[in-house]
Design a protein around this motif. Sequence first.
Motif, PDB file in Angstrom:
ATOM      1  N   LEU A  48       0.915  -1.332  -0.054  1.00  0.00           N
ATOM      2  CA  LEU A  48      -0.136  -0.577   0.182  1.00  0.00           C
ATOM      3  C   LEU A  48       0.710   1.321  -0.088  1.00  0.00           C
ATOM      4  N   LEU A  49       1.269   1.800   0.688  1.00  0.00           N
ATOM      5  CA  LEU A  49       3.105   2.617   0.602  1.00  0.00           C
ATOM      6  C   LEU A  49       3.538   2.791  -0.333  1.00  0.00           C
ATOM      7  N   ALA A  50       4.186   1.088  -0.991  1.00  0.00           N
ATOM      8  CA  ALA A  50       4.585   1.537  -2.384  1.00  0.00           C
ATOM      9  C   ALA A  50       4.187   2.411  -3.179  1.00  0.00           C
ATOM     10  N   ILE A  51       2.764   1.703  -3.156  1.00  0.00           N
ATOM     11  CA  ILE A  51       1.805   2.297  -4.660  1.00  0.00           C
ATOM     12  C   ILE A  51       1.251   3.588  -4.065  1.00  0.00           C
ATOM     13  N   ALA A  52       0.990   3.831  -2.924  1.00  0.00           N
ATOM     14  CA  ALA A  52       0.820   4.821  -3.016  1.00  0.00           C
ATOM     15  C   ALA A  52       2.465   5.957  -2.438  1.00  0.00           C
ATOM     16  N   GLY A  53       3.318   5.723  -2.915  1.00  0.00           N
ATOM     17  CA  GLY A  53       4.345   6.933  -2.537  1.00  0.00           C
ATOM     18  C   GLY A  53       4.525   6.994  -1.523  1.00  0.00           C
ATOM     19  N   GLY A  54       4.699   6.846  -0.271  1.00  0.00           N
ATOM     20  CA  GLY A  54       4.396   6.802   0.967  1.00  0.00           C
ATOM     21  C   GLY A  54       5.422   7.097   1.617  1.00  0.00           C
ATOM     22  N   GLU A  55       6.153   6.492   2.122  1.00  0.00           N
ATOM     23  CA  GLU A  55       7.682   6.670   3.369  1.00  0.00           C
ATOM     24  C   GLU A  55       7.363   5.223   3.582  1.00  0.00           C
ATOM     25  N   ILE A  56       8.016   3.884   3.690  1.00  0.00           N
ATOM     26  CA  ILE A  56       7.764   3.008   3.607  1.00  0.00           C
ATOM     27  C   ILE A  56       9.292   2.498   4.967  1.00  0.00           C
ATOM     28  N   PRO A  57       8.509   2.368   6.038  1.00  0.00           N
ATOM     29  CA  PRO A  57       9.435   2.392   7.393  1.00  0.00           C
ATOM     30  C   PRO A  57      10.001   1.470   6.982  1.00  0.00           C
ATOM     31  N   ALA A  58      11.498   0.904   7.405  1.00  0.00           N
ATOM     32  CA  ALA A  58      12.422  -0.193   7.886  1.00  0.00           C
ATOM     33  C   ALA A  58      11.451  -1.447   7.897  1.00  0.00           C
ATOM     34  N   GLU A  59      11.203  -1.262   9.038  1.00  0.00           N
ATOM     35  CA  GLU A  59      10.488  -2.153   9.415  1.00  0.00           C
ATOM     36  C   GLU A  59       9.647  -3.335   8.730  1.00  0.00           C
ATOM     37  N   ILE A  60       9.431  -3.118   7.898  1.00  0.00           N
ATOM     38  CA  ILE A  60       8.263  -3.747   6.630  1.00  0.00           C
ATOM     39  C   ILE A  60       8.918  -3.862   5.437  1.00  0.00           C
ATOM     40  N   MET A  61      10.713  -3.196   5.367  1.00  0.00           N
ATOM     41  CA  MET A  61      11.096  -3.761   4.102  1.00  0.00           C
ATOM     42  C   MET A  61      11.691  -4.906   4.850  1.00  0.00           C
ATOM     43  N   PRO A  62      12.482  -5.803   2.862  1.00  0.00           N
ATOM     44  CA  PRO A  62      12.590  -7.301   4.109  1.00  0.00           C
ATOM     45  C   PRO A  62      14.041  -7.175   4.336  1.00  0.00           C
TER      46      PRO A  62
END
Length: 196
Positions: free
Chosen positions: A15-29
């Motif tokens: 959702l954040l990737a598609i919306a262009g929002g900041e993606i926090p480190a906790e939900i990155m690989p």
Amino acid sequence: MLDLVPVLDMRPADLLAIAGGEIPAEIMPAAPDAVDIIDSMVWRDDPSIVEAEALRNHALSLPRPDHPSGVTGLPALESVTSGAVFTRLLAVRNLSRNGMAYTTGSSISTVAKAMGIGMLIPQRLELMAATLCLRPDDFDAIMVRTPNAPPADDWVRNRVPGLWAFGELLLALAPLSLDQIKAVQTFARRHRHVGA
């Protein structure tokens, strides 16, 4: 924005990737340096649903490690474009351009074009949507359809279930540590040898 996750039935990172929002480190690989290992797990033929599900289940059975401190998130996009969104969807799965090309039978230049201007023909849209475990209509709305391109052929739809199963494996691997991903890779080699 994350309040929409249950409504849209999407992963927070997607959702954040598609919306262009900041993606926090906790939900990155958790192991961004595992891209080469993950690429090596890509099937050379049509993905085996049974094998992908076995690997996914094995990955899901492993304990979730604490997120390492060295992992960084992705900043918000200044301009949300199809290519940038597609690139972020790959990043939150630890899937490289080469990995996406290989698993979908696409050329590297096709994937590079999708990462640049977001343009794909319908058959590539369906194959890549399945690999990303995104509904085809949602992915079609994100990307730019090549003008006057013919619709996807039946062979594309026949490959979708296997690609979706592989996509679920990618999602199961994302929260794992490098050592755990290597363990899944070893499990995969053993599993293939036994099934040979």
